[in-house]
Design a protein around this motif. Structure first.
Motif, mmCIF file in Angstrom:
data_model
loop_
_atom_site.group_PDB
_atom_site.id
_atom_site.type_symbol
_atom_site.label_atom_id
_atom_site.label_comp_id
_atom_site.label_asym_id
_atom_site.label_seq_id
_atom_site.Cartn_x
_atom_site.Cartn_y
_atom_site.Cartn_z
ATOM 1 N N GLY A 12 0.790 -1.223 0.000
ATOM 2 C CA GLY A 12 0.000 0.000 0.000
ATOM 3 C C GLY A 12 0.825 1.276 0.000
ATOM 4 O O GLY A 12 0.315 2.339 -0.335
ATOM 5 N N THR A 13 2.100 1.175 0.374
ATOM 6 C CA THR A 13 2.960 2.362 0.306
ATOM 7 C C THR A 13 3.310 2.731 -1.132
ATOM 8 O O THR A 13 3.758 3.852 -1.391
ATOM 9 N N LEU A 14 3.144 1.776 -2.061
ATOM 10 C CA LEU A 14 3.470 1.993 -3.477
ATOM 11 C C LEU A 14 4.924 2.417 -3.659
ATOM 12 O O LEU A 14 5.248 3.202 -4.560
ATOM 13 N N SER A 15 5.785 1.908 -2.805
ATOM 14 C CA SER A 15 7.206 2.230 -2.885
ATOM 15 C C SER A 15 7.897 1.271 -3.843
ATOM 16 O O SER A 15 7.917 0.051 -3.613
ATOM 17 N N ARG A 16 8.453 1.804 -4.924
ATOM 18 C CA ARG A 16 9.118 0.949 -5.913
ATOM 19 C C ARG A 16 10.414 0.369 -5.366
ATOM 20 O O ARG A 16 10.769 -0.775 -5.661
ATOM 21 N N GLY A 17 11.118 1.128 -4.544
ATOM 22 C CA GLY A 17 12.336 0.601 -3.939
ATOM 23 C C GLY A 17 12.053 -0.579 -3.037
ATOM 24 O O GLY A 17 12.794 -1.567 -3.018
ATOM 25 N N ALA A 18 10.932 -0.482 -2.282
ATOM 26 C CA ALA A 18 10.565 -1.592 -1.406
ATOM 27 C C ALA A 18 10.190 -2.824 -2.205
ATOM 28 O O ALA A 18 10.483 -3.955 -1.799
ATOM 29 N N LEU B 296 19.206 -7.995 5.313
ATOM 30 C CA LEU B 296 20.282 -7.106 4.884
ATOM 31 C C LEU B 296 20.351 -7.020 3.361
ATOM 32 O O LEU B 296 20.572 -5.931 2.807
ATOM 33 N N LEU B 297 20.161 -8.131 2.678
ATOM 34 C CA LEU B 297 20.181 -8.112 1.214
ATOM 35 C C LEU B 297 19.032 -7.274 0.660
ATOM 36 O O LEU B 297 19.221 -6.447 -0.242
ATOM 37 N N GLY B 298 17.828 -7.472 1.204
ATOM 38 C CA GLY B 298 16.676 -6.730 0.704
ATOM 39 C C GLY B 298 16.744 -5.243 0.992
ATOM 40 O O GLY B 298 16.482 -4.415 0.110
ATOM 41 N N THR B 299 17.107 -4.888 2.220
ATOM 42 C CA THR B 299 17.189 -3.466 2.563
ATOM 43 C C THR B 299 18.353 -2.784 1.851
ATOM 44 O O THR B 299 18.269 -1.610 1.502
ATOM 45 N N ALA B 300 19.444 -3.519 1.643
ATOM 46 C CA ALA B 300 20.575 -2.939 0.905
ATOM 47 C C ALA B 300 20.181 -2.633 -0.531
ATOM 48 O O ALA B 300 20.604 -1.618 -1.109
#
Length: 434
Positions: free
Chosen positions: A235-241, A398-402
C-alpha cells in the motif's frame, strides 16, 4: 536509668534529606497542578525503570522507532530522549561492572572507523547547524548500534529483539492501513509520514517474521503479522521496497528460509486480501494508483538529477567528501537540470550510498558498507554453525534493505542499524563471559 531512644548517628541523613525534599516538591506540585504532577510522576517512574533495566530500554527504542512521527506529536524530544535513556542505562550498567569479555567484534570496529571518517569530514568541511544536526543523527544511531550489540552479547536474546520489532511493525501496518482506508492518505503511511520510509521499516520486518514462526507455539500469528506487514508495504506503493521484496524472496528461497510451497500459499492469501481491498474500496485504490502514476515520471527525473549531483560532489572530494549535511546545502550547485519550480523540498539524494559518498567520500562509504558486510558475515556464520533461522533472516533482511537503499535515503532510520546489530549479536564470539 536506661534510655530507650538510641542516640542519633547521622547515618540516615543522606537518604532522609533528599527524600523529604522530593516529598515536599511533589506535594507542592500536586497541590498546584495535580494532573501535570501525576503525568510527571509516571514519566519519572518509566525513566527510572528504563535506566535500571537496559534490556527494557533497548526494547523500548526498537519498539517505538516505527512510531517516530506519532511520538513527535506528543513531544518532539521523545525519540531522542529514549535513545539518550538507553545510552545512560548502558553506561550505568558498565560503571556497575556488569560487562563481558567478547571484545568489539568486526561490526563495531567498522563502526568506529566510520565514526573517525565522520569526525574528519566534519572538521575538514564545517557545514554549520545542518552539518551538526546530521552528525548528531549519525551519533545517535551509532550509539544505538553499539548498545544493542553489547546487550545482545550480554544476555538480551536477539530473538526477543526481533520479536518486539515485528510486533511494532505489525501494529504500525494496521495503523497505516486504517488511516488509508479512512481516506486521510492516498498511500499507506500512518506512523511514518513518508510512505517510502515506512516501507523500509516493514521490509526489514518481513524475513524476521518468517524466521520467528519456526520456533513459535502459534505459527499462524507470525503468518498473520507477515501478511499485514506485506499488505501495508504494498500500500505504500514504494518501488524501492518492491525491489527489496523481490531480492528477499529470491534469497529466502535459495537459503531455505521459505519453501516454495509456503511462498505460493502465502502469495495466494495475499492476493485474496488485495482482491477484498479492491472490491471494498475501488475508488480509493484507483485514486492512489492514478496519483502515483501522475508523479512517477517527475520522481524518476528528479532522482536521476539528484544522483547526478551526488556523484559530482563525490568526484570533487572523493576521499572524505564535503562533510555531513553538505548534500542538502549544496546539491543544487552541482545539478545541471534540477527543476527550480518544484513544489516540495529536495534535501536527500534518494540513494543511501551516493549521499554517504557525497558527504563522507569513498572512505566513508567503504566503512559504512563494511558495517553491513560484517553484520551479514556474523549472521551467516551463526546460521551455518547452528542452523538458527534468525541468522538466515538477518542475511535476507540485509540483502533486501541494501537493495532498497539504492532508491531511498535510509541511513537516518533504524532498520539498517538494527539489522547490523542483530548480525553482530548473532555472530559467534570467543571468550564470552558474564
Amino acid at each position: 536509668m536506661v534510655s530507650l531512644a538510641a542516640p542519633p548517628t547521622g547515618r540516615g541523613r543522606p537518604v532522609v534529606v533528599p527524600a523529604l525534599i522530593a516529598a515536599v516538591v511533589l506535594g507542592l506540585a500536586a497541590g498546584f497542578a495535580p494532573r501535570e504532577a501525576l503525568v510527571g510522576l509516571l514519566l519519572l517512574g518509566v525513566v527510572v525503570t528504563l535506566l535500571l533495566r537496559v534490556d527494557w530500554a533497548a526494547l523500548a527504542v526498537v519498539g517505538t522507532a516505527v512510531f517516530e512521527d506519532y511520538l513527535t506529536l506528543v513531544d518532539p524530544r521523545a525519540v531522542k530522549g529514549l535513545a539518550a535513556v538507553l545510552v545512560c542505562s548502558w553506561l550505568l550498567r558498565r560503571c556497575a561492572g556488569l560487562r563481558h569479555s567478547s571484545g568489539l567484534g568486526p561490526v563495531l570496529v567498522c563502526a568506529l572507523v566510520f565514526v573517525g571518517v565522520l569526525l574528519a569530514a566534519t572538521v575538514l568541511h564545517a557545514n554549520g547547524r545542518t552539518g551538526l544536526d546530521i552528525l548528531l543523527r549519525y551519533a545517535g544511531f551509532l550509539a544505538v548500534l553499539a548498545v544493542l550489540t553489547d546487550c545482545m552479547r550480554g544476555g538480551l536474546a536477539p530473538a526477543r529483539v526481533a520479536r518486539v520489532y515485528v510486533v511494532s511493525c505489525t501494529l504500525a501496518s494496521v495503523c497505516g492501513v486504517l488511516v488509508y482506508v479512512l481516506g486521510a492518505d492516498r498511500r499507506v503511511g500512518g506512523p511514518i509520514e513518508d510512505p517510502n520510509d515506512l516501507a523500509f521499516f516493514l521490509l526489514a520486518a518481513l524475513p524476521l517474521a518468517f524466521a520467528l514462526r519456526r520456533t513459535a507455539r502459534r505459527a499462524w500469528t507470525y503468518d498473520l503479522a507477515a501478511g499485514l506487514v506485506l499488505l501495508a508495504l504494498l500500500g505504500t506503493l514504494s518501488r524501492g521496497a518492491l525491489v527489496g521484496v523481490a531480492v528477499m524472496l529470491l534469497a529466502a528461497l535459495l537459503m531455505g528460509l521459505v519453501r516454495l510451497r509456503l511462498a505460493l500459499g502465502f502469495a495466494a492469501l495475499l492476493g485474496a486480501g488485495l482482491l477484498v481491498v479492491l472490491a471494498a474500496f475501488p475508488q480509493l485504490v484507483d485514486t492512489s494508483l492514478d496519483q502515483k502514476g501522475h508523479v512517477a515520471g517527475q520522481n524518476i527525473s528528479e532522482r536521476l538529477d539528484l544522483w547526478q549531483s551526488a556523484s559530482a560532489m563525490t568526484l570533487e572530494s572523493p576521499v572524505l567528501g564535503l562533510g555531513p549535511g553538505s548534500f542538502s546545502l549544496q546539491h543544487r550547485d552541482y545539478a545541471d537540470s534540477l527543476p527550480r519550480d518544484i513544489n516540495h523540498h529536495l534535501s536527500v539524494a534518494h540513494n543511501t550510498y551516493l549521499e554517504i559518498s557525497s558527504e563522507t567520500g569513498l572512505v566513508g562509504l567503504a566503512a559504512f558498507l563494511a558495517i553491513l558486510v560484517a553484520a551479514y558475515a556474523g549472521a551467516r556464520s551463526r546460521w551455518g554453525r547452528t542452523g538458527d533461522t534468525l541468522g538466515a533472516a538477518v542475511c535476507v533482511g540485509l540483502l533486501g534493505t541494501a537493495a532498497a537503499a539504492a532508491f531511498v535515503t535510509e541511513q537516518y532510520f533504524l532498520p539498517l542499524w538494527l539489522l547490523a546489530a542483530l548480525g553482530a549479536g548473532l555472530a559467534p564470539a570467543r571468550g564470552r563471559g558474564a
